[in-house]
Each structure stands twice: as C-alpha cells, then as structure tokens.
Design a protein around this motif. Sequence first.
Motif, PDB file in Angstrom:
ATOM      1  N   HIS A 138      -1.405   1.521   1.350  1.00 35.45           N
ATOM      2  CA  HIS A 138      -1.312   2.545   0.306  1.00 35.45           C
ATOM      3  C   HIS A 138      -1.116   3.925   0.929  1.00 35.45           C
ATOM      4  CE1 HIS A 138      -1.929   3.889  -3.855  1.00 35.45           C
ATOM      5  NE2 HIS A 138      -2.563   4.938  -3.332  1.00 35.45           N
TER       6      HIS A 138
ATOM      7  N   THR B 156       2.350   4.098   2.712  1.00 36.37           N
ATOM      8  CA  THR B 156       3.427   4.150   1.723  1.00 36.37           C
ATOM      9  C   THR B 156       3.595   5.553   1.172  1.00 36.37           C
ATOM     10  OG1 THR B 156       3.128   1.838   1.095  1.00 36.37           O
ATOM     11  CG2 THR B 156       4.231   3.258  -0.490  1.00 36.37           C
ATOM     12  N   HIS B 157       2.489   6.183   0.783  1.00 38.20           N
ATOM     13  CA  HIS B 157       2.581   7.511   0.189  1.00 38.20           C
ATOM     14  C   HIS B 157       2.904   8.578   1.237  1.00 38.20           C
ATOM     15  CE1 HIS B 157       0.828   5.350  -3.152  1.00 38.20           C
ATOM     16  NE2 HIS B 157       1.068   6.378  -3.916  1.00 38.20           N
TER      17      HIS B 157
ATOM     18  N   TYR C 239      -6.500   3.474  -8.616  1.00 35.94           N
ATOM     19  CA  TYR C 239      -6.539   3.036  -7.223  1.00 35.94           C
ATOM     20  C   TYR C 239      -7.909   3.210  -6.581  1.00 35.94           C
ATOM     21  CZ  TYR C 239      -6.018   3.312  -2.180  1.00 35.94           C
ATOM     22  OH  TYR C 239      -6.213   3.159  -0.824  1.00 35.94           O
TER      23      TYR C 239
ATOM     24  N   GLY D 290      -4.825  -1.546 -11.144  1.00 36.09           N
ATOM     25  CA  GLY D 290      -4.256  -0.850 -10.001  1.00 36.09           C
ATOM     26  C   GLY D 290      -3.920   0.600 -10.270  1.00 36.09           C
TER      27      GLY D 290
ATOM     28  N   ASP E 116       1.938  -2.899  -1.159  1.00 36.70           N
ATOM     29  CA  ASP E 116       0.965  -2.020  -1.820  1.00 36.70           C
ATOM     30  C   ASP E 116       0.886  -2.353  -3.310  1.00 36.70           C
ATOM     31  OD1 ASP E 116      -0.778   0.135  -2.313  1.00 36.70           O
ATOM     32  OD2 ASP E 116       0.889   1.510  -2.655  1.00 36.70           O
ATOM     33  N   ARG E 117       2.044  -2.437  -3.965  1.00 41.19           N
ATOM     34  CA  ARG E 117       2.071  -2.768  -5.402  1.00 41.19           C
ATOM     35  C   ARG E 117       1.539  -4.180  -5.649  1.00 41.19           C
ATOM     36  NH1 ARG E 117       6.925  -0.012  -4.629  1.00 41.19           N
ATOM     37  NH2 ARG E 117       8.073  -1.953  -4.341  1.00 41.19           N
TER      38      ARG E 117
ATOM     39  N   ALA F 139      -2.239  -4.359  -5.549  1.00 39.47           N
ATOM     40  CA  ALA F 139      -2.804  -3.756  -6.755  1.00 39.47           C
ATOM     41  C   ALA F 139      -2.721  -4.723  -7.932  1.00 39.47           C
ATOM     42  CB  ALA F 139      -2.073  -2.454  -7.086  1.00 39.47           C
ATOM     43  N   GLU F 140      -1.577  -5.385  -8.077  1.00 39.49           N
ATOM     44  CA  GLU F 140      -1.403  -6.337  -9.179  1.00 39.49           C
ATOM     45  C   GLU F 140      -2.295  -7.564  -8.993  1.00 39.49           C
ATOM     46  OE1 GLU F 140       2.674  -7.349  -9.957  1.00 39.49           O
ATOM     47  OE2 GLU F 140       3.349  -5.301  -9.518  1.00 39.49           O
TER      48      GLU F 140
ATOM     49  N   GLY G  84       5.861  -0.844   0.683  1.00 41.24           N
ATOM     50  CA  GLY G  84       5.621  -0.372  -0.683  1.00 41.24           C
ATOM     51  C   GLY G  84       5.415  -1.525  -1.649  1.00 41.24           C
ATOM     52  N   GLU G  85       6.192  -2.583  -1.470  1.00 40.33           N
ATOM     53  CA  GLU G  85       6.015  -3.764  -2.316  1.00 40.33           C
ATOM     54  C   GLU G  85       4.663  -4.418  -2.052  1.00 40.33           C
ATOM     55  OE1 GLU G  85       6.562  -7.157  -4.804  1.00 40.33           O
ATOM     56  OE2 GLU G  85       7.227  -5.055  -4.817  1.00 40.33           O
TER      57      GLU G  85
END
Length: 251
Positions: free
Chosen positions: A148, A151-152, A126, A123, A108-109, A112-113, A105-106
């Motif tokens: 992504h 994670t979801h 998406y 981000g 993925d974030r 995006a960042e 999850g980190e």
Amino acid sequence: MSTGVIIVLIVIVAAVLVVAAVLALRARGPQHGGSLKRRFGPEYDRAVVRHDGDTKAAERELSERVRRHGSLHTRPLEPAERERFEARWTAAQERFVDSPREAVGEADRLLAELAGARGYPDGAQYEEQLAALSVHHAHHVDGYRRVHRVTHAQAQTHTAGAGSGGAGTAAASDTEELREALVAARALFEQLVRPGRHDDGRPGTGARVAPAAASGPASAPGSTPASTPASEPAARAPHGWSLGKRRPKES
C-alpha cells in the motif's frame, strides 16, 4: 438462619468472587505489556517506534486495537471465491515482468478486497482494516502495509517526476523495492485465502525475499536473480512458480 442456608450462601459468594476474579484477569490481559508483545510481535515494536519509544502509549494503541477487533469473526471463502482470488494473484505476479507498478497496485487492491470478503473492515477504510488485520495476523500484516505504501509513494513520485526526464535513473531500485513488497505481501494473501489457516505467531515462509545478485549482468525487472545461493532458495509463489516468471504452459 440454619447452618445449611449459611453454607449455601458462602458457596454462592465464593463462586461470585471466583467469577469476578476471572473476568478481571481477562479484562486486564490485553493491557499487559508482555501479553501484547507476545500477541503483536513485530507490530508491537513498530508501535513503540511510532510513539518515539513511549511503550505506554504504544500499548494503549494496541490494547485499543484488541478492544475494537479482537472479537471479530471472519467467514471462510467459498471455493469459487478462493479460486478467483488465487487466479487474480497469479495474474498480478505474472504481470510484474512487464508492469511492476501495476502488478503491485493490483496486489494492494486484491488484499483489500480479500480482507473485506473474509469479514474485516472494508478496504475503503484502509487504516481500520489494517488495524483489524494486525490483531489477527500480526506477523504478516506488514506485507499489506508495504504494498500500500509503495503503491501510493510510486504514484506520487511518478506524477511529480513526469516530464522531468530524471526518473529513469531510479528504475532498477524502484523495481526491486516493488518486488520485495509483493513478495512480503504474499504471506498475508496466503493466510487469508487458504481455508482453515490461521496466524500462528510465526513468520510465514512465503515472505522470504531472494537475495539480490552481488555482481554480474542486471536481471530483467522483477526476475529472481540467478545467483541465489543453494542455502537460500528463492521464495516460491502460489502454484509453484516464482515471481517474475511467466506461468508455464500446461501440457
């Protein structure tokens, strides 16, 4: 009208026609199926599958991506920014040993960042960010898609299975799926974080996944199997240590 004036007019008309022909060829280039297939590689095949084999529909979608994002200008990271992103990625890899879901999850974030910091769409958008990345990093963007999606999907499964008592049986396969997604995502991270690196249309070596052991005792969640053949070295993480291993202490 003198002969000289006629010659000048002919030259001007010829130049205008040449320029018009060049512009027409450039405008048609992204629409050409062969050009799109070379540019997008695996993304071209995914688009065709998504459109149930309709290559024309897939090419229209990819051409639209090029139209929207082909002229996007990215900005390089400042050295301090790059160091922060690399430190966070390393921390996410180390966290995988104890908390694989949180680590992915980190990642993925973080992607995006990082993409937003480089000048891609924010981000929070998406799908638009993914489309822009696919235009410029077609051979590596699927790693971002995987972390992504995983994670979801894992979040939904965890929520639905809370209290059911049956989630534990899938823990090993879930962990392996998370590990492979994180390894695949690392190739795009390295493309985005390193100065002067561009997608050259070839798959990155960082995206390789170490083959799982065929037998023997189960390894710790997120660890690289010890039985990896010598001809298939495990994928190396940034800074030289592998996913699932803690960072060595510096002397």
